[in-house]
Motif scaffolding. Structure first.
Motif, PDB file in Angstrom:
ATOM      1  N   SER A 183      61.132  -3.769  60.262  1.00 32.17           N
ATOM      2  CA  SER A 183      61.266  -5.168  60.665  1.00 32.17           C
ATOM      3  C   SER A 183      60.277  -6.063  59.915  1.00 32.17           C
ATOM      4  CB  SER A 183      61.081  -5.307  62.175  1.00 32.17           C
ATOM      5  OG  SER A 183      59.741  -5.076  62.563  1.00 32.17           O
ATOM      6  N   ILE A 184      59.139  -5.504  59.534  1.00 30.16           N
ATOM      7  CA  ILE A 184      58.165  -6.250  58.741  1.00 30.16           C
ATOM      8  C   ILE A 184      58.679  -6.445  57.318  1.00 30.16           C
ATOM      9  CG2 ILE A 184      55.857  -6.124  57.726  1.00 30.16           C
ATOM     10  CD1 ILE A 184      54.974  -4.689  60.327  1.00 30.16           C
ATOM     11  N   VAL A 185      59.158  -5.379  56.712  1.00 25.70           N
ATOM     12  CA  VAL A 185      59.710  -5.483  55.357  1.00 25.70           C
ATOM     13  C   VAL A 185      60.859  -6.492  55.339  1.00 25.70           C
ATOM     14  CG1 VAL A 185      60.959  -4.237  53.548  1.00 25.70           C
ATOM     15  CG2 VAL A 185      58.990  -3.169  54.667  1.00 25.70           C
ATOM     16  N   ASP A 186      61.721  -6.422  56.343  1.00 25.81           N
ATOM     17  CA  ASP A 186      62.850  -7.361  56.414  1.00 25.81           C
ATOM     18  C   ASP A 186      62.373  -8.806  56.507  1.00 25.81           C
ATOM     19  OD1 ASP A 186      64.563  -5.227  56.295  1.00 25.81           O
ATOM     20  OD2 ASP A 186      65.295  -5.402  58.356  1.00 25.81           O
ATOM     21  N   ARG A 187      61.297  -9.043  57.256  1.00 26.95           N
ATOM     22  CA  ARG A 187      60.804 -10.407  57.385  1.00 26.95           C
ATOM     23  C   ARG A 187      60.332 -10.954  56.038  1.00 26.95           C
ATOM     24  NH1 ARG A 187      59.241 -13.872  61.489  1.00 26.95           N
ATOM     25  NH2 ARG A 187      61.052 -12.853  62.469  1.00 26.95           N
ATOM     26  N   PHE A 188      59.586 -10.144  55.297  1.00 29.27           N
ATOM     27  CA  PHE A 188      59.165 -10.584  53.963  1.00 29.27           C
ATOM     28  C   PHE A 188      60.380 -10.890  53.081  1.00 29.27           C
ATOM     29  CE2 PHE A 188      55.002  -8.353  54.740  1.00 29.27           C
ATOM     30  CZ  PHE A 188      54.192  -9.448  54.524  1.00 29.27           C
ATOM     31  N   GLU A 189      61.314  -9.962  53.032  1.00 32.04           N
ATOM     32  CA  GLU A 189      62.442 -10.119  52.114  1.00 32.04           C
ATOM     33  C   GLU A 189      63.369 -11.245  52.546  1.00 32.04           C
ATOM     34  OE1 GLU A 189      64.070  -6.141  51.738  1.00 32.04           O
ATOM     35  OE2 GLU A 189      62.741  -5.766  50.032  1.00 32.04           O
ATOM     36  N   ASP A 190      63.582 -11.406  53.846  1.00 31.28           N
ATOM     37  CA  ASP A 190      64.440 -12.482  54.339  1.00 31.28           C
ATOM     38  C   ASP A 190      63.891 -13.855  53.981  1.00 31.28           C
ATOM     39  OD1 ASP A 190      66.124 -10.611  55.405  1.00 31.28           O
ATOM     40  OD2 ASP A 190      65.451 -10.855  57.483  1.00 31.28           O
ATOM     41  N   GLN A 191      62.572 -13.944  53.798  1.00 27.39           N
ATOM     42  CA  GLN A 191      61.952 -15.233  53.496  1.00 27.39           C
ATOM     43  C   GLN A 191      61.477 -15.337  52.048  1.00 27.39           C
ATOM     44  OE1 GLN A 191      59.513 -16.892  56.574  1.00 27.39           O
ATOM     45  NE2 GLN A 191      60.725 -15.974  58.184  1.00 27.39           N
ATOM     46  N   GLY A 192      62.119 -14.548  51.200  1.00 30.08           N
ATOM     47  CA  GLY A 192      61.951 -14.745  49.769  1.00 30.08           C
ATOM     48  C   GLY A 192      60.787 -14.049  49.120  1.00 30.08           C
ATOM     49  N   VAL A 193      60.171 -13.081  49.816  1.00 31.40           N
ATOM     50  CA  VAL A 193      59.067 -12.316  49.221  1.00 31.40           C
ATOM     51  C   VAL A 193      59.546 -10.876  49.065  1.00 31.40           C
ATOM     52  CG1 VAL A 193      56.682 -11.554  49.461  1.00 31.40           C
ATOM     53  CG2 VAL A 193      57.350 -13.822  50.291  1.00 31.40           C
ATOM     54  N   PRO A 194      59.874 -10.449  47.855  1.00 26.52           N
ATOM     55  CA  PRO A 194      60.416  -9.103  47.674  1.00 26.52           C
ATOM     56  C   PRO A 194      59.368  -8.027  47.931  1.00 26.52           C
ATOM     57  CG  PRO A 194      59.981 -10.129  45.545  1.00 26.52           C
ATOM     58  CD  PRO A 194      59.754 -11.195  46.581  1.00 26.52           C
ATOM     59  N   VAL A 195      59.822  -6.882  48.414  1.00 26.08           N
ATOM     60  CA  VAL A 195      58.964  -5.707  48.574  1.00 26.08           C
ATOM     61  C   VAL A 195      59.514  -4.624  47.648  1.00 26.08           C
ATOM     62  CG1 VAL A 195      58.093  -3.950  50.164  1.00 26.08           C
ATOM     63  CG2 VAL A 195      58.401  -6.314  50.960  1.00 26.08           C
ATOM     64  N   LYS A 196      58.754  -4.289  46.623  1.00 33.71           N
ATOM     65  CA  LYS A 196      59.235  -3.365  45.601  1.00 33.71           C
ATOM     66  C   LYS A 196      59.021  -1.904  45.967  1.00 33.71           C
ATOM     67  CE  LYS A 196      58.562  -6.559  41.711  1.00 33.71           C
ATOM     68  NZ  LYS A 196      57.870  -6.782  40.411  1.00 33.71           N
ATOM     69  N   GLY A 197      58.058  -1.647  46.826  1.00 34.25           N
ATOM     70  CA  GLY A 197      57.747  -0.275  47.198  1.00 34.25           C
ATOM     71  C   GLY A 197      56.609  -0.254  48.196  1.00 34.25           C
ATOM     72  N   ILE A 198      56.290   0.946  48.688  1.00 33.54           N
ATOM     73  CA  ILE A 198      55.294   1.112  49.735  1.00 33.54           C
ATOM     74  C   ILE A 198      54.168   2.008  49.224  1.00 33.54           C
ATOM     75  CG2 ILE A 198      54.867   1.828  52.123  1.00 33.54           C
ATOM     76  CD1 ILE A 198      56.875  -0.440  51.910  1.00 33.54           C
ATOM     77  N   ILE A 199      52.940   1.625  49.528  1.00 31.97           N
ATOM     78  CA  ILE A 199      51.767   2.451  49.262  1.00 31.97           C
ATOM     79  C   ILE A 199      51.199   2.876  50.610  1.00 31.97           C
ATOM     80  CG2 ILE A 199      49.434   2.530  48.297  1.00 31.97           C
ATOM     81  CD1 ILE A 199      50.357   0.388  46.277  1.00 31.97           C
ATOM     82  N   GLY A 200      51.165   4.169  50.856  1.00 34.52           N
ATOM     83  CA  GLY A 200      50.694   4.692  52.128  1.00 34.52           C
ATOM     84  C   GLY A 200      49.230   5.071  52.078  1.00 34.52           C
TER      85      GLY A 200
END
Length: 566
Positions: free
Chosen positions: A447-464
């Motif tokens: 839901s966090i990733v979706d919020r970024f992407e829905d508002q125009g901030v792409p998420v290219k990958g995850i660093i754990g």
């Protein structure tokens, strides 16, 4: 004579503090030391049923001295000590405290030694839910949107809500407080031996994400914003700060007193502090548009983007976007989940009730054996639940959980929300229950990733980063499946401390900027999880069910907080 340069990164977590001695040439860990907070371990000053979590400053001071001295001793003592050039600190946050005019926490002054309101109000303390709601309502009365850079919703986990609660709660603290200070600002101030609160260099990271500081406002919101909110806040703005500093700036030099305590020299430079996840993102070699997830008791998700790309763009419902809060010169965006590892810990404690309350009463084994058996079994519960949950297979299942056991941080902060689980049947056993909880934490991450992407901030990958990322392949693989993107796990065990060490190397002049420190001192990644396409359909369906159940719970939450955004 050695030409090596060493720095120390100090990472204050929820349960302990860790110091790491690092070689600036390559980021190699020379030694490390951890100190469990003794008062916190005893549960002192905390009332979980009331969401009160306080930490005594002596836990922090004792841990600071112990871990740094231990690191030096393990590395070779004085032969190493003179090569230490810098120290930087990260902490949990927002974890502020009331201080006097000298910058001393009130809990260290006569009459306040056992007063929880005179101690650090830990990030997870939610006693100020009412105050946060009032701030959100109050902000709508102003033409200027003072919440615009903190996602439009102010949280009970943050600076002003906690201050207002303490001032209302405790007249004795109100009468003596000279300022309100974040943990990450106080430790550098302490190490530098400063005794004038006006000279404290405040962290850009803490001030921007938690205290409503913004360049656009030329500092904090105006006096009338606070005085009209509550008379208790009248004049308090002037007791705080206008300027803030990024963590590549020196707070000062190590004081003679602390140099003597630690066996170091007064030439050691002390960096301006920051929050753990922000420095952890640097230690984890964050790149633009990669989401760095520090996964421990909670999660803190950090993304950096070029300032020009974020110009005029506001992401609603996150924990803020601040120029320079992570990497100086770039926008730092923060999100997170209020409970992550805490969800698993809660379930472990729930099913461990017989171990905790009945085992020592057994007539079959001695108390000593009972205590040892309890410790052995507890250490194996999560690992074995994970194995059993994974062995359940890929088929569809009924159990569905919501991860808001400690409220919701992002998206759209609301600490009054509660967790839930549905679909329970007589066939639901502990592994199935655990699987539902694990999936809920992964859906919360989505839901966090979706919020970024829905508002125009792409998420290219995850660093754990963090304990869960390093120790739980089951959770990490499930998260990769749910997010439908790869997750890189950083190699360094104590990544937040490494990030602090990188900033210390910049502060000490060994590297000209954080990017060069990351390039030289970054240790790379040890593993990468790839999404399993075969599970995509199932997780997409369950995620929609998760969102639906969440909407249902939120609809009937009487004090639902709506975001205020321009």
């Amino acid at each position: 004579m050695s030409t090596a340069n060493y720095v120390i990164g100090v990472d204050y977590g929820t349960d302990s503090v860790r110091s790491v001695l690092v070689d600036t040439a390559n980021g190699q860990e020379i030694s490390s030391s951890v100190f469990l907070y003794p008062r916190w371990q005893k549960g002192l000053y905390c009332i979980p049923s009331q969401n009160q979590f306080r930490q005594h400053p002596l836990d922090y001071i004792e841990g600071l001295e112990h871990t740094i001295k231990d690191c030096i001793a393990k590395a070779g003592g004085q032969s190493i000590a003179h090569l230490v050039k810098g120290i930087s600190v990260d902490t949990t946050g927002s974890s502020p405290v009331a201080v006097d005019a000298s910058g001393r926490p009130l809990a260290l002054t006569p009459g306040f030694e056992e007063n929880p309101n005179a101690m650090f109000v830990l990030w997870k303390d939610h006693t100020s839910v009412k105050e946060a709601a009032e701030i959100n309502e109050h902000a709508t009365k102003f033409k200027t949107n003072y919440l615009k850079y903190v996602g439009g919703i102010y949280s009970s986990e943050w600076f002003w809500a906690k201050l207002l609660h303490v001032l209302r709660e405790d007249q004795s603290v109100k009468n003596q407080v000279s300022s309100w200070v974040e943990h990450c600002d106080w430790i550098p101030f302490l190490l530098c031996g400063e005794t004038d609160i006006a000279k404290m260099k405040r962290s850009r990271c803490a001030a921007g994400h938690k205290a409503l500081w913004a360049e656009e406002f030329d500092g904090l919101p105006p006096e009338d914003f606070f005085s009209s909110l509550d008379p208790n806040l009248t004049g308090f703005r002037s007791k705080l700060f206008t300027e803030t500093y990024t963590s590549d700036v020196a707070a000062g030099k190590l004081s003679a007193e602390w140099a003597a305590k630690l066996g170091l020299t007064t030439d050691v430079l002390i960096g301006v502090g920051a929050f753990d996840a922000h420095m952890g993102a640097v230690g984890g070699q964050i790149e633009p548009y990669y989401l760095s997830k520090v996964m421990g008791t909670s999660t803190c998700d950090i993304l950096v983007a070029p300032n020009q790309a974020m110009e005029g763009k506001l992401v609603s419902g996150i924990c803020g976007q601040v120029n320079g809060s992570v990497i100086p010169g770039m926008a730092g965006l923060e999100a997170g989940q209020s409970a992550f590892g805490d969800v698993y810990a809660w379930f472990k404690n729930l099913i461990s009730w017989p171990l905790n309350h009945l085992l020592t009463e057994s007539d079959l084994i001695s108390e000593t054996t009972a205590i040892a058996l309890k410790a052995e079994l507890e250490s194996k519960i999560i690992a074995n639940l994970s194995k059993q949950a994974e062995a359940l297979g890929d088929g569809d299942y009924a159990e569905l959980a919501i991860d808001w056991l400690n409220g919701r941080r992002t998206p759209d902060a609301n600490q009054e929300l509660k967790g839930a689980i549905t679909g329970l049947g007589l066939g639901t056993d502990a592994p199935r229950f655990f699987r539902a909880l694990a999936a809920a934490t992964c859906f919360g991450a989505k839901s966090i990733v979706d919020r970024f992407e829905d508002q125009g901030v792409p998420v290219k990958g995850i660093i754990g980063i963090g304990g869960v990322a390093k120790k739980s392949p089951y959770i990490m693989q499930m998260m990769s499946n749910v997010l439908e993107m790869p997750i890189k796990i950083h190699r360094f065990e104590h990544t937040c401390a490494l990030g602090a060490a990188m900033f210390a190397a910049v502060v000490a002049g060994i590297y000209p900027n954080v990017e060069m420190a990351m390039a030289a001192m970054g240790t790379g990644f040890e593993k990468e999880y790839q999404p399993n396409i075969k599970k995509q359909k199932m997780y997409r369906m369950h995620y929609q069910q998760y969102l639906g159940l969440g909407r249902y719970l939120e609809k009937y939450n009487k004090k639902d907080v709506k975001p205020y955004l321009s």
